[in-house]
Design a protein around this motif. Sequence first.
Motif, PDB file in Angstrom:
ATOM      1  N   THR A   7      -1.139 -11.570   0.849  1.00  0.00           N
ATOM      2  CA  THR A   7      -2.003 -10.798  -0.186  1.00  0.00           C
ATOM      3  C   THR A   7      -1.028 -10.451  -1.442  1.00  0.00           C
ATOM      4  O   THR A   7      -1.653 -10.664  -2.386  1.00  0.00           O
ATOM      5  CB  THR A   7      -2.406  -9.494   0.420  1.00  0.00           C
ATOM      6  OG1 THR A   7      -2.979  -9.896   1.620  1.00  0.00           O
ATOM      7  CG2 THR A   7      -3.252  -8.810  -0.417  1.00  0.00           C
ATOM      8  N   MET A   8       0.346 -10.328  -1.149  1.00  0.00           N
ATOM      9  CA  MET A   8       0.974  -9.818  -2.457  1.00  0.00           C
ATOM     10  C   MET A   8       1.137 -11.353  -3.156  1.00  0.00           C
ATOM     11  O   MET A   8       1.109 -11.261  -4.267  1.00  0.00           O
ATOM     12  CB  MET A   8       2.375  -9.503  -1.769  1.00  0.00           C
ATOM     13  CG  MET A   8       2.615  -8.241  -1.297  1.00  0.00           C
ATOM     14  SD  MET A   8       3.965  -7.837  -0.822  1.00  0.00           S
ATOM     15  CE  MET A   8       4.094  -6.006  -0.968  1.00  0.00           C
ATOM     16  N   LEU A   9       1.221 -12.396  -2.494  1.00  0.00           N
ATOM     17  CA  LEU A   9       1.423 -13.501  -3.307  1.00  0.00           C
ATOM     18  C   LEU A   9       0.165 -13.996  -3.978  1.00  0.00           C
ATOM     19  O   LEU A   9       0.146 -14.520  -5.178  1.00  0.00           O
ATOM     20  CB  LEU A   9       2.051 -14.814  -2.228  1.00  0.00           C
ATOM     21  CG  LEU A   9       1.899 -16.190  -2.847  1.00  0.00           C
ATOM     22  CD1 LEU A   9       3.015 -16.152  -3.906  1.00  0.00           C
ATOM     23  CD2 LEU A   9       2.085 -17.382  -1.861  1.00  0.00           C
ATOM     24  N   ALA A  10      -1.117 -13.903  -3.285  1.00  0.00           N
ATOM     25  CA  ALA A  10      -2.367 -14.034  -3.949  1.00  0.00           C
ATOM     26  C   ALA A  10      -2.387 -13.156  -5.186  1.00  0.00           C
ATOM     27  O   ALA A  10      -2.888 -13.586  -6.308  1.00  0.00           O
ATOM     28  CB  ALA A  10      -3.422 -13.807  -2.865  1.00  0.00           C
ATOM     29  N   ILE A  11      -2.126 -11.864  -5.182  1.00  0.00           N
ATOM     30  CA  ILE A  11      -2.095 -11.077  -6.248  1.00  0.00           C
ATOM     31  C   ILE A  11      -1.098 -11.311  -7.463  1.00  0.00           C
ATOM     32  O   ILE A  11      -1.654 -11.397  -8.543  1.00  0.00           O
ATOM     33  CB  ILE A  11      -1.922  -9.565  -5.800  1.00  0.00           C
ATOM     34  CG1 ILE A  11      -3.039  -8.918  -5.043  1.00  0.00           C
ATOM     35  CG2 ILE A  11      -1.567  -8.550  -7.164  1.00  0.00           C
ATOM     36  CD1 ILE A  11      -2.790  -7.644  -4.450  1.00  0.00           C
ATOM     37  N   TYR A  12      -0.006 -11.850  -7.071  1.00  0.00           N
ATOM     38  CA  TYR A  12       0.859 -12.398  -8.048  1.00  0.00           C
ATOM     39  C   TYR A  12       0.482 -13.807  -8.793  1.00  0.00           C
ATOM     40  O   TYR A  12       0.243 -13.761 -10.122  1.00  0.00           O
ATOM     41  CB  TYR A  12       2.261 -12.588  -7.547  1.00  0.00           C
ATOM     42  CG  TYR A  12       2.993 -13.248  -8.491  1.00  0.00           C
ATOM     43  CD1 TYR A  12       3.853 -12.467  -9.613  1.00  0.00           C
ATOM     44  CD2 TYR A  12       3.462 -14.595  -8.796  1.00  0.00           C
ATOM     45  CE1 TYR A  12       4.540 -13.159 -10.424  1.00  0.00           C
ATOM     46  CE2 TYR A  12       4.176 -15.263  -9.553  1.00  0.00           C
ATOM     47  CZ  TYR A  12       4.858 -14.216 -10.453  1.00  0.00           C
ATOM     48  OH  TYR A  12       5.891 -14.839 -11.479  1.00  0.00           O
ATOM     49  N   LEU A  13      -0.367 -14.557  -8.085  1.00  0.00           N
ATOM     50  CA  LEU A  13      -0.757 -15.845  -8.464  1.00  0.00           C
ATOM     51  C   LEU A  13      -1.908 -15.701  -9.463  1.00  0.00           C
ATOM     52  O   LEU A  13      -2.050 -15.990 -10.460  1.00  0.00           O
ATOM     53  CB  LEU A  13      -1.134 -16.681  -7.605  1.00  0.00           C
ATOM     54  CG  LEU A  13      -0.142 -17.452  -6.623  1.00  0.00           C
ATOM     55  CD1 LEU A  13      -0.647 -18.253  -5.373  1.00  0.00           C
ATOM     56  CD2 LEU A  13       0.599 -18.142  -7.397  1.00  0.00           C
ATOM     57  N   ALA A  62       5.403 -10.723 -13.496  1.00  0.00           N
ATOM     58  CA  ALA A  62       6.108 -10.234 -12.384  1.00  0.00           C
ATOM     59  C   ALA A  62       6.078  -8.701 -12.758  1.00  0.00           C
ATOM     60  O   ALA A  62       5.921  -7.904 -11.920  1.00  0.00           O
ATOM     61  CB  ALA A  62       7.519 -10.513 -12.389  1.00  0.00           C
ATOM     62  N   LEU A  63       6.221  -8.175 -13.916  1.00  0.00           N
ATOM     63  CA  LEU A  63       5.918  -6.804 -14.397  1.00  0.00           C
ATOM     64  C   LEU A  63       4.537  -6.309 -14.130  1.00  0.00           C
ATOM     65  O   LEU A  63       4.546  -5.158 -13.433  1.00  0.00           O
ATOM     66  CB  LEU A  63       6.193  -6.760 -15.675  1.00  0.00           C
ATOM     67  CG  LEU A  63       7.744  -6.808 -16.150  1.00  0.00           C
ATOM     68  CD1 LEU A  63       7.641  -6.834 -17.829  1.00  0.00           C
ATOM     69  CD2 LEU A  63       8.560  -5.891 -15.629  1.00  0.00           C
ATOM     70  N   ILE A  64       3.390  -7.181 -14.363  1.00  0.00           N
ATOM     71  CA  ILE A  64       2.210  -6.618 -14.253  1.00  0.00           C
ATOM     72  C   ILE A  64       1.943  -6.508 -12.654  1.00  0.00           C
ATOM     73  O   ILE A  64       1.075  -5.531 -12.059  1.00  0.00           O
ATOM     74  CB  ILE A  64       0.921  -7.336 -14.826  1.00  0.00           C
ATOM     75  CG1 ILE A  64       1.294  -7.465 -16.262  1.00  0.00           C
ATOM     76  CG2 ILE A  64      -0.008  -7.399 -14.371  1.00  0.00           C
ATOM     77  CD1 ILE A  64       0.244  -8.500 -17.054  1.00  0.00           C
ATOM     78  N   TRP A  65       2.374  -7.443 -11.828  1.00  0.00           N
ATOM     79  CA  TRP A  65       2.251  -7.483 -10.297  1.00  0.00           C
ATOM     80  C   TRP A  65       3.016  -6.206  -9.932  1.00  0.00           C
ATOM     81  O   TRP A  65       2.584  -5.562  -9.111  1.00  0.00           O
ATOM     82  CB  TRP A  65       2.877  -8.665  -9.916  1.00  0.00           C
ATOM     83  CG  TRP A  65       2.911  -8.850  -8.354  1.00  0.00           C
ATOM     84  CD1 TRP A  65       1.981  -9.088  -7.549  1.00  0.00           C
ATOM     85  CD2 TRP A  65       4.034  -8.495  -7.332  1.00  0.00           C
ATOM     86  NE1 TRP A  65       2.447  -9.081  -6.387  1.00  0.00           N
ATOM     87  CE2 TRP A  65       3.736  -8.678  -6.297  1.00  0.00           C
ATOM     88  CE3 TRP A  65       5.334  -8.039  -7.724  1.00  0.00           C
ATOM     89  CZ2 TRP A  65       4.501  -8.516  -5.160  1.00  0.00           C
ATOM     90  CZ3 TRP A  65       6.273  -7.818  -6.746  1.00  0.00           C
ATOM     91  CH2 TRP A  65       5.885  -7.868  -5.480  1.00  0.00           C
ATOM     92  N   ALA A  66       4.090  -5.806 -10.346  1.00  0.00           N
ATOM     93  CA  ALA A  66       4.718  -4.719  -9.797  1.00  0.00           C
ATOM     94  C   ALA A  66       3.914  -3.254 -10.083  1.00  0.00           C
ATOM     95  O   ALA A  66       4.161  -2.686  -9.283  1.00  0.00           O
ATOM     96  CB  ALA A  66       6.153  -4.556 -10.494  1.00  0.00           C
ATOM     97  N   MET A  69       1.261  -3.372  -7.777  1.00  0.00           N
ATOM     98  CA  MET A  69       1.746  -2.979  -6.292  1.00  0.00           C
ATOM     99  C   MET A  69       1.710  -1.455  -6.108  1.00  0.00           C
ATOM    100  O   MET A  69       1.553  -0.808  -5.135  1.00  0.00           O
ATOM    101  CB  MET A  69       3.037  -3.698  -5.804  1.00  0.00           C
ATOM    102  CG  MET A  69       2.702  -5.047  -5.673  1.00  0.00           C
ATOM    103  SD  MET A  69       1.878  -5.532  -4.036  1.00  0.00           S
ATOM    104  CE  MET A  69       0.042  -6.122  -4.961  1.00  0.00           C
ATOM    105  N   VAL A  70       2.314  -0.803  -7.507  1.00  0.00           N
ATOM    106  CA  VAL A  70       2.760   0.374  -7.493  1.00  0.00           C
ATOM    107  C   VAL A  70       1.532   1.310  -7.090  1.00  0.00           C
ATOM    108  O   VAL A  70       1.231   2.187  -6.418  1.00  0.00           O
ATOM    109  CB  VAL A  70       3.491   0.876  -8.558  1.00  0.00           C
ATOM    110  CG1 VAL A  70       3.449   2.490  -8.813  1.00  0.00           C
ATOM    111  CG2 VAL A  70       4.938   0.650  -8.653  1.00  0.00           C
ATOM    112  N   LEU A  71       0.394   0.738  -7.969  1.00  0.00           N
ATOM    113  CA  LEU A  71      -0.958   1.324  -8.005  1.00  0.00           C
ATOM    114  C   LEU A  71      -1.618   1.516  -6.455  1.00  0.00           C
ATOM    115  O   LEU A  71      -2.435   2.199  -6.350  1.00  0.00           O
ATOM    116  CB  LEU A  71      -1.911   0.918  -9.157  1.00  0.00           C
ATOM    117  CG  LEU A  71      -1.302   1.243 -10.487  1.00  0.00           C
ATOM    118  CD1 LEU A  71      -2.346   0.473 -11.421  1.00  0.00           C
ATOM    119  CD2 LEU A  71      -1.384   2.643 -10.720  1.00  0.00           C
ATOM    120  N   VAL A  72      -1.477   0.292  -5.921  1.00  0.00           N
ATOM    121  CA  VAL A  72      -2.136  -0.006  -4.638  1.00  0.00           C
ATOM    122  C   VAL A  72      -1.070   0.955  -3.878  1.00  0.00           C
ATOM    123  O   VAL A  72      -1.934   1.616  -2.794  1.00  0.00           O
ATOM    124  CB  VAL A  72      -2.005  -1.527  -4.335  1.00  0.00           C
ATOM    125  CG1 VAL A  72      -2.231  -1.663  -2.770  1.00  0.00           C
ATOM    126  CG2 VAL A  72      -2.986  -2.348  -4.970  1.00  0.00           C
TER     127      VAL A  72
END
Length: 86
Positions: A7-13, A62-66, A69-72
Amino acid sequence: MPIGPITMLAIYLVCWWTVLFAVLPLGTSRETHEPPTDGAQWGAPEKPDLKRKFLTTTWVAALIWALVMVLVYIGWMPLPDLAPPV
């Protein structure tokens, strides 16, 4: 609820592709060019500089993904539970 690595990889992609489409037009000019004689497209930039754009896309995503992830993890942007009830 922990998030799995897939799921983390999918969100990053998704972040990466979205940022890529925002970064691709950067650095292109709106000047009129002479008609191409080598079979190139009219709208193709003379120097696309794709390596720099891909690197920029990677670190911005990577910044947006981080941030996502924090918001999640703090609960401001919860992910739906798609597992069927047991």
